[in-house]
Design an enzyme around this catalytic site. Structure first.
Site, PDB file in Angstrom:
ATOM      1  N   ARG A 164      51.285  39.171  37.344  1.00 39.51           N
ATOM      2  CA  ARG A 164      50.435  39.740  36.274  1.00 39.51           C
ATOM      3  C   ARG A 164      51.111  40.927  35.586  1.00 39.51           C
ATOM      4  O   ARG A 164      50.468  41.928  35.256  1.00 39.51           O
ATOM      5  CB  ARG A 164      49.088  40.215  36.810  1.00 39.51           C
ATOM      6  CG  ARG A 164      48.201  39.142  37.346  1.00 39.51           C
ATOM      7  CD  ARG A 164      47.693  38.217  36.234  1.00 39.51           C
ATOM      8  NE  ARG A 164      46.629  37.377  36.727  1.00 39.51           N
ATOM      9  CZ  ARG A 164      46.816  36.295  37.472  1.00 39.51           C
ATOM     10  NH1 ARG A 164      48.037  35.913  37.767  1.00 39.51           N
ATOM     11  NH2 ARG A 164      45.795  35.577  37.874  1.00 39.51           N
ATOM     12  N   SER A 236      39.417  38.308  36.758  1.00 42.63           N
ATOM     13  CA  SER A 236      39.679  39.191  37.901  1.00 42.63           C
ATOM     14  C   SER A 236      39.859  40.617  37.388  1.00 42.63           C
ATOM     15  O   SER A 236      40.673  40.859  36.511  1.00 42.63           O
ATOM     16  CB  SER A 236      40.959  38.791  38.622  1.00 42.63           C
ATOM     17  OG  SER A 236      40.877  37.486  39.092  1.00 42.63           O
ATOM     18  N   GLU A 332      43.663  44.979  37.321  1.00 40.68           N
ATOM     19  CA  GLU A 332      44.407  44.031  36.489  1.00 40.68           C
ATOM     20  C   GLU A 332      44.030  44.269  35.026  1.00 40.68           C
ATOM     21  O   GLU A 332      44.850  44.144  34.119  1.00 40.68           O
ATOM     22  CB  GLU A 332      44.050  42.596  36.896  1.00 40.68           C
ATOM     23  CG  GLU A 332      44.994  41.578  36.313  1.00 40.68           C
ATOM     24  CD  GLU A 332      44.370  40.239  36.071  1.00 40.68           C
ATOM     25  OE1 GLU A 332      44.078  39.932  34.892  1.00 40.68           O
ATOM     26  OE2 GLU A 332      44.184  39.494  37.046  1.00 40.68           O
TER      27      GLU A 332
END
Ligand code: EPU
Length: 336
Positions: A164, A236, A332
């Site tokens: 990510r 998320s 995130e």
């Protein structure tokens, strides 16, 4: 180029938060984007490049210019017996590109079905799901410098991809506007079904064709993840923490149920959703900021939460996980 003032951000962020951007520019062509950054057009800074607003948490009004890439088009660039190179404009809806690749029989993106957002955000975030990350298919990324409007290509290596993460999210943050992304896909697809119950679910539908894999991924996502059109969220909210083997072993002894996955570098990823659930947060809410009832890694806006409410609950969750497991959670989602 479309330029607007005092724009409500509600429909531009998947949390559905009601903030205002002082200016917003939607660039339709690369030429327009160049003129935006080479001084031909007066740009009111600070700027924020947005690619669908599905990974952002606004905590207030944005007092500068939000730039939204409107570059369209999916093109086949090269084709051989084994591979095809395709490119897509940064403003193409990611899942439209995945659908197109599956319909054409090109393999590599099918596990990444139904991820919200635009193509331009894909290399920035190195999006991933069901055992696959975008970096395995990205060949190069075309960008425009936000400092002088010059065009620059980044090869896969130069993108510095990580879980990510990429240089566009850290070292070069805000320095480049992604205009096109080039992917190398397989003309003889090889299914990748090692994640969770993916293989079993695909077998239930029949052969492991691209269409069946896409369908299963869509079904799993729909069953677990809330639809932002119905309830505000950004997927998320935290990353799964990556720890070394020793730490994972110690945690496993204390918490035998903790799901762990080995990543490409040999480190271990811990399931943050499981840890958050164990801390009792799943389905909980504080006012209108809450934790999704089916996936504890996803924070939701039940209606009238502010960005700060969601930020505050995320801090509390981080504290609980740190106290119980001794592990820090990294967000995130990007806080603006
Ligand atoms: N789990 C729980 N409780 C929860 C959530 C998860 O016990 O509330 C457990 C699950 O049972 C499973 C494990 O944790 O054993 C992993 O759960 P899941 O397969 O749902 O995936 P995840 O690790 O929570 C990651 C990605 C998702 C991606 C899925 C599938 C991150 C930060 N998230 O979630 O990506 O869709 O894997 O590959 O890596 C996103 O980035 O926005 C996103 C949704």
């Amino acid at each position: 180029m479309i330029i607007r003032g005092n724009v409500s951000l509600k429909k531009y962020n998947s949390f559905g938060l009601e903030y205002v951007a002082k200016h917003m520019v939607i660039t339709r062509t690369e030429k327009e984007a160049v003129s935006l950054f080479n001084g031909s057009v007066h740009l009111k800074r600070p700027t924020l490049i947005m690619g669908g607003g599905s990974n952002l948490l606004f905590t207030g009004d944005f007092n500068g210019t939000i730039i939204i890439p409107g570059f369209r088009g999916i093109k086949t660039e090269e084709k051989s017996d084994e591979f095809v190179i395709i490119s897509a404009g940064a403003g193409v809806l990611w899942d439209k590109l995945v659908e197109w690749s599956v319909l054409n029989g090109y393999g590599g993106l099918e596990n990444l079905s139904l991820i919200p957002g635009l193509v331009g955000a894909v290399p920035v975030q190195n999006i991933g799901a069901y055992g696959v990350e975008a970096r395995t298919t990205i060949v190069k990324v075309k960008t425009i410098s936000t400092h002088d409007g010059s065009v620059r290509f980044f090869t896969n290596d130069e993108c510095g991809f990580d879980y990510r993460n990429s240089i566009f999210k850290n070292r070069e943050k805000g320095n480049y506007l992604v205009t096109r992304v080039y992917f190398r896909l397989k003309t003889n697809p090889v299914p990748y079904l090692t994640y969770g119950t993916l293989k079993d679910e695909v077998t239930k539908l029949g052969e492991p064709s691209l269409k069946n894999i896409r369908q299963v991924v869509i079904n799993i996502r729909r069953s677990k993840l809330p639809d932002p059109a119905v309830i505000g969220n950004a997927g998320s909210f935290f990353k799964n923490p990556v720890v070394d083997n020793n730490v994972a072993d110690k945690l496993k002894k204390r918490f035998p149920g903790l799901p762990c996955y080995k990543d490409r570098q040999g480190s271990i990823k811990l399931a943050a959703g499981w840890m958050i659930e164990q801390c009792g947060w799943k389905g909980k809410r504080i006012g209108d900021a809450g934790v999704h009832e089916k996936q504890a890694l996803v924070l939701v806006n039940h209606g009238k939460a502010s960005g700060k409410d969601i930020f505050d609950i995320s801090e509390k969750i981080g504290q609980s996980v740190l106290e119980k497991f001794g592990v820090s959670l990294e967000r995130e989602v990007e806080i603006v």
